[in-house]
Design a protein around this motif. Sequence first.
Motif, PDB file in Angstrom:
ATOM      1  N   LEU A 171      54.091 -73.734 -28.070  1.00 49.49           N
ATOM      2  CA  LEU A 171      55.021 -72.680 -27.662  1.00 49.49           C
ATOM      3  C   LEU A 171      56.126 -73.241 -26.769  1.00 49.49           C
ATOM      4  O   LEU A 171      57.310 -72.890 -26.918  1.00 49.49           O
ATOM      5  CB  LEU A 171      54.266 -71.575 -26.940  1.00 49.49           C
ATOM      6  N   ALA A 172      55.759 -74.112 -25.835  1.00 45.38           N
ATOM      7  CA  ALA A 172      56.773 -74.706 -24.961  1.00 45.38           C
ATOM      8  C   ALA A 172      57.745 -75.575 -25.755  1.00 45.38           C
ATOM      9  O   ALA A 172      58.965 -75.522 -25.551  1.00 45.38           O
ATOM     10  CB  ALA A 172      56.098 -75.527 -23.866  1.00 45.38           C
ATOM     11  N   ALA A 173      57.215 -76.374 -26.697  1.00 47.86           N
ATOM     12  CA  ALA A 173      58.094 -77.208 -27.528  1.00 47.86           C
ATOM     13  C   ALA A 173      58.993 -76.355 -28.410  1.00 47.86           C
ATOM     14  O   ALA A 173      60.161 -76.699 -28.647  1.00 47.86           O
ATOM     15  CB  ALA A 173      57.255 -78.147 -28.386  1.00 47.86           C
ATOM     16  N   GLY A 174      58.486 -75.221 -28.882  1.00 48.41           N
ATOM     17  CA  GLY A 174      59.316 -74.333 -29.682  1.00 48.41           C
ATOM     18  C   GLY A 174      60.490 -73.768 -28.899  1.00 48.41           C
ATOM     19  O   GLY A 174      61.597 -73.626 -29.433  1.00 48.41           O
ATOM     20  N   THR A 175      60.277 -73.444 -27.624  1.00 46.23           N
ATOM     21  CA  THR A 175      61.391 -72.972 -26.804  1.00 46.23           C
ATOM     22  C   THR A 175      62.435 -74.064 -26.611  1.00 46.23           C
ATOM     23  O   THR A 175      63.646 -73.793 -26.658  1.00 46.23           O
ATOM     24  CB  THR A 175      60.887 -72.490 -25.442  1.00 46.23           C
ATOM     25  N   TRP A 176      61.999 -75.310 -26.406  1.00 47.64           N
ATOM     26  CA  TRP A 176      62.951 -76.431 -26.266  1.00 47.64           C
ATOM     27  C   TRP A 176      63.760 -76.624 -27.540  1.00 47.64           C
ATOM     28  O   TRP A 176      64.995 -76.770 -27.492  1.00 47.64           O
ATOM     29  CB  TRP A 176      62.176 -77.710 -25.939  1.00 47.64           C
ATOM     30  N   LEU A 177      63.094 -76.646 -28.688  1.00 50.94           N
ATOM     31  CA  LEU A 177      63.800 -76.873 -29.948  1.00 50.94           C
ATOM     32  C   LEU A 177      64.734 -75.713 -30.285  1.00 50.94           C
ATOM     33  O   LEU A 177      65.853 -75.920 -30.779  1.00 50.94           O
ATOM     34  CB  LEU A 177      62.785 -77.085 -31.072  1.00 50.94           C
ATOM     35  N   GLY A 178      64.286 -74.486 -30.034  1.00 50.41           N
ATOM     36  CA  GLY A 178      65.152 -73.336 -30.281  1.00 50.41           C
ATOM     37  C   GLY A 178      66.395 -73.359 -29.418  1.00 50.41           C
ATOM     38  O   GLY A 178      67.506 -73.089 -29.885  1.00 50.41           O
ATOM     39  N   GLY A 179      66.250 -73.688 -28.139  1.00 54.55           N
ATOM     40  CA  GLY A 179      67.414 -73.788 -27.264  1.00 54.55           C
ATOM     41  C   GLY A 179      68.350 -74.906 -27.663  1.00 54.55           C
ATOM     42  O   GLY A 179      69.571 -74.757 -27.593  1.00 54.55           O
ATOM     43  N   CYS A 180      67.798 -76.032 -28.112  1.00 51.28           N
ATOM     44  CA  CYS A 180      68.643 -77.159 -28.538  1.00 51.28           C
ATOM     45  C   CYS A 180      69.451 -76.796 -29.784  1.00 51.28           C
ATOM     46  O   CYS A 180      70.651 -77.097 -29.866  1.00 51.28           O
ATOM     47  CB  CYS A 180      67.767 -78.379 -28.794  1.00 51.28           C
ATOM     48  N   ALA A 181      68.832 -76.158 -30.764  1.00 47.47           N
ATOM     49  CA  ALA A 181      69.547 -75.751 -31.973  1.00 47.47           C
ATOM     50  C   ALA A 181      70.634 -74.728 -31.654  1.00 47.47           C
ATOM     51  O   ALA A 181      71.756 -74.803 -32.172  1.00 47.47           O
ATOM     52  CB  ALA A 181      68.556 -75.186 -32.990  1.00 47.47           C
ATOM     53  N   HIS A 182      70.315 -73.779 -30.801  1.00 45.62           N
ATOM     54  CA  HIS A 182      71.291 -72.760 -30.402  1.00 45.62           C
ATOM     55  C   HIS A 182      72.505 -73.399 -29.734  1.00 45.62           C
ATOM     56  O   HIS A 182      73.663 -73.107 -30.071  1.00 45.62           O
ATOM     57  CB  HIS A 182      70.594 -71.773 -29.461  1.00 45.62           C
ATOM     58  N   ALA A 183      72.260 -74.296 -28.770  1.00 50.03           N
ATOM     59  CA  ALA A 183      73.365 -74.918 -28.042  1.00 50.03           C
ATOM     60  C   ALA A 183      74.172 -75.856 -28.929  1.00 50.03           C
ATOM     61  O   ALA A 183      75.409 -75.928 -28.810  1.00 50.03           O
ATOM     62  CB  ALA A 183      72.812 -75.685 -26.840  1.00 50.03           C
ATOM     63  N   ALA A 184      73.514 -76.595 -29.817  1.00 49.17           N
ATOM     64  CA  ALA A 184      74.243 -77.510 -30.704  1.00 49.17           C
ATOM     65  C   ALA A 184      75.188 -76.747 -31.633  1.00 49.17           C
ATOM     66  O   ALA A 184      76.327 -77.170 -31.872  1.00 49.17           O
ATOM     67  CB  ALA A 184      73.255 -78.340 -31.517  1.00 49.17           C
ATOM     68  N   LEU A 185      74.741 -75.611 -32.147  1.00 55.35           N
ATOM     69  CA  LEU A 185      75.590 -74.809 -33.028  1.00 55.35           C
ATOM     70  C   LEU A 185      76.818 -74.292 -32.285  1.00 55.35           C
ATOM     71  O   LEU A 185      77.958 -74.426 -32.771  1.00 55.35           O
ATOM     72  CB  LEU A 185      74.778 -73.640 -33.587  1.00 55.35           C
TER      73      LEU A 185
ATOM     74  N   GLN B 171      78.751 -79.915 -20.509  1.00 54.77           N
ATOM     75  CA  GLN B 171      78.454 -78.762 -19.662  1.00 54.77           C
ATOM     76  C   GLN B 171      78.174 -77.521 -20.504  1.00 54.77           C
ATOM     77  O   GLN B 171      77.233 -76.775 -20.234  1.00 54.77           O
ATOM     78  CB  GLN B 171      79.622 -78.514 -18.711  1.00 54.77           C
ATOM     79  N   LEU B 172      78.981 -77.312 -21.541  1.00 53.63           N
ATOM     80  CA  LEU B 172      78.763 -76.174 -22.425  1.00 53.63           C
ATOM     81  C   LEU B 172      77.421 -76.282 -23.145  1.00 53.63           C
ATOM     82  O   LEU B 172      76.668 -75.290 -23.249  1.00 53.63           O
ATOM     83  CB  LEU B 172      79.902 -76.083 -23.435  1.00 53.63           C
ATOM     84  N   PHE B 173      77.097 -77.477 -23.639  1.00 56.50           N
ATOM     85  CA  PHE B 173      75.840 -77.663 -24.367  1.00 56.50           C
ATOM     86  C   PHE B 173      74.641 -77.401 -23.463  1.00 56.50           C
ATOM     87  O   PHE B 173      73.736 -76.625 -23.819  1.00 56.50           O
ATOM     88  CB  PHE B 173      75.765 -79.072 -24.940  1.00 56.50           C
ATOM     89  N   PHE B 174      74.592 -78.033 -22.299  1.00 57.12           N
ATOM     90  CA  PHE B 174      73.410 -77.898 -21.446  1.00 57.12           C
ATOM     91  C   PHE B 174      73.305 -76.496 -20.849  1.00 57.12           C
ATOM     92  O   PHE B 174      72.192 -76.011 -20.603  1.00 57.12           O
ATOM     93  CB  PHE B 174      73.430 -78.950 -20.337  1.00 57.12           C
ATOM     94  N   TYR B 175      74.438 -75.845 -20.629  1.00 60.95           N
ATOM     95  CA  TYR B 175      74.372 -74.477 -20.119  1.00 60.95           C
ATOM     96  C   TYR B 175      73.695 -73.563 -21.139  1.00 60.95           C
ATOM     97  O   TYR B 175      72.785 -72.796 -20.792  1.00 60.95           O
ATOM     98  CB  TYR B 175      75.779 -73.973 -19.803  1.00 60.95           C
ATOM     99  N   HIS B 176      74.098 -73.650 -22.404  1.00 62.52           N
ATOM    100  CA  HIS B 176      73.493 -72.779 -23.414  1.00 62.52           C
ATOM    101  C   HIS B 176      72.110 -73.274 -23.825  1.00 62.52           C
ATOM    102  O   HIS B 176      71.249 -72.461 -24.184  1.00 62.52           O
ATOM    103  CB  HIS B 176      74.413 -72.682 -24.628  1.00 62.52           C
ATOM    104  N   PHE B 177      71.874 -74.566 -23.782  1.00 65.08           N
ATOM    105  CA  PHE B 177      70.551 -75.095 -24.096  1.00 65.08           C
ATOM    106  C   PHE B 177      69.520 -74.593 -23.088  1.00 65.08           C
ATOM    107  O   PHE B 177      68.470 -74.029 -23.457  1.00 65.08           O
ATOM    108  CB  PHE B 177      70.593 -76.618 -24.111  1.00 65.08           C
ATOM    109  N   LEU B 178      69.815 -74.755 -21.799  1.00 62.50           N
ATOM    110  CA  LEU B 178      68.860 -74.328 -20.779  1.00 62.50           C
ATOM    111  C   LEU B 178      68.778 -72.815 -20.678  1.00 62.50           C
ATOM    112  O   LEU B 178      67.694 -72.251 -20.460  1.00 62.50           O
ATOM    113  CB  LEU B 178      69.259 -74.934 -19.429  1.00 62.50           C
ATOM    114  N   GLY B 179      69.930 -72.136 -20.864  1.00 60.17           N
ATOM    115  CA  GLY B 179      69.890 -70.680 -20.802  1.00 60.17           C
ATOM    116  C   GLY B 179      69.095 -70.063 -21.936  1.00 60.17           C
ATOM    117  O   GLY B 179      68.275 -69.152 -21.720  1.00 60.17           O
TER     118      GLY B 179
END
Length: 393
Positions: free
Chosen positions: A225-239, A181-189
């Motif tokens: 650009l869309a893929a960059g937003t996905w990868l940036g959100g994934c890295a942010h949430a994983a950290l 829940q924490l990961f997907f909340y910050h990933f999508l946010g």
Amino acid sequence: MRIGREATPGRTHAALQAFPGRLEASAREARSAPRAGAPCALPDALLLPFLPPPRSLPIPARGPRTCPPMPLDSPAGVAACGRLGNRSWVREFVLLGIPGARGRERALLLLLAAVYAGALLGNALLLAAVGTAPRLRTPMYFFLGNLSVFDLGFCSTTVPKLLAYLSGRSPAISARGCAAQLFFYHFLGCTECLLYTVMAYDRFAAVCRPLRYAALLRPRACAALAAGTWLGGCAHAALLTALTFRLPYCGPAHVAYYFCDIPALLPLARGDAALARRVSFTNVGLLSLGCFALILASYTRIGVAVARMRSTQGRQRALSTCGAHVAAIACAYGPVIIIYLQRRPSPLLGAVVQILNNLVAPALNPLIYSLRNKDVKDALRALLPGRSPLRER
């Protein structure tokens, strides 16, 4: 060659008779482990094979504090909580819900369920309209379709568990479910914040660089650009998830919130949470403020360009499109900045603002982008049963 005294048959026989007594005394010492309420002490590791299977062991504490019983659920259960490293005692957390909502569960359940259903229906219809109408196959509507996908996932990360809790079901959530829940909340946010920034750049290119718009936002550039937003959100949430759940959680496991978020989880950690607090504050706060600054700069340039337009029709069209985007940004960024940049967090204010961000904003986005947009309204009418598709003009 003889070493020491000579081993006679009588001495050997006496030693063999005394060995069972010594073994039994060692086992009695091993069984005398401290119980709950006694001063903290951990039995010697050499005596652990003689221990019976107790249901609880004390947690070593500093000073005169006593040890509450803790379940031996993991192979590291014989170790102290401070020595667990990245292992956690807690196997599930208990979500305490919305602060101050006791006695109002039924009314909140009906209200939030209606808003959640509206958010799912509105975003699903908007995504279907963008995907089926040929007129909407432009960069702006491509990013709008991505936003609908994120809104569907964002509100579904926290609201179903909240609705289950308000309906009277168990408020417990597993440790893995809490981490997810924490990961997907910050990933999508985070992805949504970055996507709003990309959409602001799209509007800037359309208004301020109309002759180069098709070259700047080619299909391949939009996909990158869309893929960059996905990868940036994934890295942010994983950290943030790794920093939060590397700490030992030995109990109590009561989360004073309605979902697993960093400000609610870190007070439960038994380790040093200073790094996780610092990184989450810096990462979330600076990311939100940085994206908001870029959006503000884009719309400042757009405002200057609109003010110089001579055509009234072109000015109204630009203000209509950009006004919807500005309203959606205000709904998304305002709650995030209020929650993470307040020095003394208020649980009730934080819960209300989070609900606005998690549920109300995704429900409003389809209305914001479709009420004053004739192309979107025509595509939505074409999706209704009994309606024939509109002719392309």
